[in-house]
Design a protein around this motif. Sequence first.
Motif, PDB file in Angstrom:
ATOM      1  N   SER A  55       0.938  -1.366   0.084  1.00 60.57           N
ATOM      2  CA  SER A  55       0.037  -0.095  -0.118  1.00 60.57           C
ATOM      3  C   SER A  55       0.910   1.492  -0.019  1.00 60.57           C
ATOM      4  O   SER A  55       0.675   2.319  -0.633  1.00 60.57           O
ATOM      5  CB  SER A  55      -1.056   0.030   1.072  1.00 60.57           C
ATOM      6  OG  SER A  55      -0.080   0.203   2.427  1.00 60.57           O
ATOM      7  N   PHE A  58       2.168   1.380  -3.606  1.00 64.95           N
ATOM      8  CA  PHE A  58       1.205   2.022  -4.563  1.00 64.95           C
ATOM      9  C   PHE A  58       0.878   3.386  -4.185  1.00 64.95           C
ATOM     10  O   PHE A  58       0.827   4.078  -5.347  1.00 64.95           O
ATOM     11  CB  PHE A  58      -0.088   1.025  -4.147  1.00 64.95           C
ATOM     12  CG  PHE A  58      -1.262   1.601  -5.037  1.00 64.95           C
ATOM     13  CD1 PHE A  58      -1.451   0.899  -6.348  1.00 64.95           C
ATOM     14  CD2 PHE A  58      -2.218   2.513  -4.494  1.00 64.95           C
ATOM     15  CE1 PHE A  58      -2.471   1.103  -6.754  1.00 64.95           C
ATOM     16  CE2 PHE A  58      -3.412   2.737  -5.431  1.00 64.95           C
ATOM     17  CZ  PHE A  58      -3.300   2.050  -6.449  1.00 64.95           C
ATOM     18  N   PRO A 178       3.931  -2.722  -7.289  1.00 61.99           N
ATOM     19  CA  PRO A 178       2.916  -1.886  -6.604  1.00 61.99           C
ATOM     20  C   PRO A 178       3.003  -0.367  -6.909  1.00 61.99           C
ATOM     21  O   PRO A 178       1.884   0.301  -7.050  1.00 61.99           O
ATOM     22  CB  PRO A 178       2.694  -2.283  -5.419  1.00 61.99           C
ATOM     23  CG  PRO A 178       4.113  -3.037  -4.899  1.00 61.99           C
ATOM     24  CD  PRO A 178       4.537  -3.484  -6.013  1.00 61.99           C
ATOM     25  N   MET A 181       1.799   0.124 -10.578  1.00 63.73           N
ATOM     26  CA  MET A 181       0.265   0.152 -10.418  1.00 63.73           C
ATOM     27  C   MET A 181      -0.175   1.419 -10.120  1.00 63.73           C
ATOM     28  O   MET A 181      -1.285   1.870 -10.093  1.00 63.73           O
ATOM     29  CB  MET A 181      -0.119  -1.156  -9.782  1.00 63.73           C
ATOM     30  CG  MET A 181       0.039  -2.647 -10.404  1.00 63.73           C
ATOM     31  SD  MET A 181      -0.212  -2.379 -12.323  1.00 63.73           S
ATOM     32  CE  MET A 181      -2.264  -2.164 -12.042  1.00 63.73           C
ATOM     33  N   GLY A 182       0.338   1.923  -8.948  1.00 61.20           N
ATOM     34  CA  GLY A 182      -0.076   3.272  -8.404  1.00 61.20           C
ATOM     35  C   GLY A 182       0.262   4.282  -9.344  1.00 61.20           C
ATOM     36  O   GLY A 182      -0.707   5.330  -9.369  1.00 61.20           O
TER      37      GLY A 182
END
Length: 238
Positions: A55, A58, A178, A181-182
């Motif tokens: 997280s 991301f 990630p 993808m962020g």
Amino acid sequence: MPTGRILWVDMARTLALICMVVFHIVTDLALFGHIPPHTPVTGGWAVFSRLIAGSFLFLAGLSLVLAHGAHISWRSYWRRLATILGAAGLVTLATWIAIPDTFVYFGILHSIAAAGIVGLCFLRAPVWLTIMAAGFIYVAPDLLRDDVFNGPWLLWLGLGTEVRPTIDYEPVLPWLAPALMGIVAGRLAVTCDLWQRMPLPPPGSAVLAWPGRNSLAIYLIHQPVLIAIIWAGTQVLG
């Protein structure tokens, strides 16, 4: 492209910080022997820790788009990167002094800094290419793992067959995935005009967003504070 900070993103970062603190409380309780030592690295807690790291990365990719998607502000970029690299170096030095056998040589801050550098290459790249790159990076350790990457200066890649003991290890592969993808999410949000379409944050959002706006400082100080509290509690309770 939105201007100024987006409270929803800051609040998402606050939520990630809360989850991180919860996980580190469990880690510190294991360190002091209050719970089984394997607890943080097995079962649901192990999955929880990966979700937390993912997280943060991301959100780092998303924030890179918000800050530099329309135009790269090089002065701001280099200042932010230097700050993260300095903080990462501080974590490495502090853990090397305190726990030399398991010091952090490439943890979450190192990975965020690497994502900030590599991510620049994808701010203007086709979204489909960024998604493909993220997918390849995610599976790369399984495809390319080899003994040749076991050298101490190559451990940051994440392709070695052996990992030096450490309390925090998020190598470039697969943890750049990630972050990419962020970047994808950030670019799609801008394309779809998502930020302007989102509802206004509820009352009190500024308070909830404050930790997210100061995430680096909180990251650096929370563990010493937690360890001190648990150590003091251990002394009092005997």
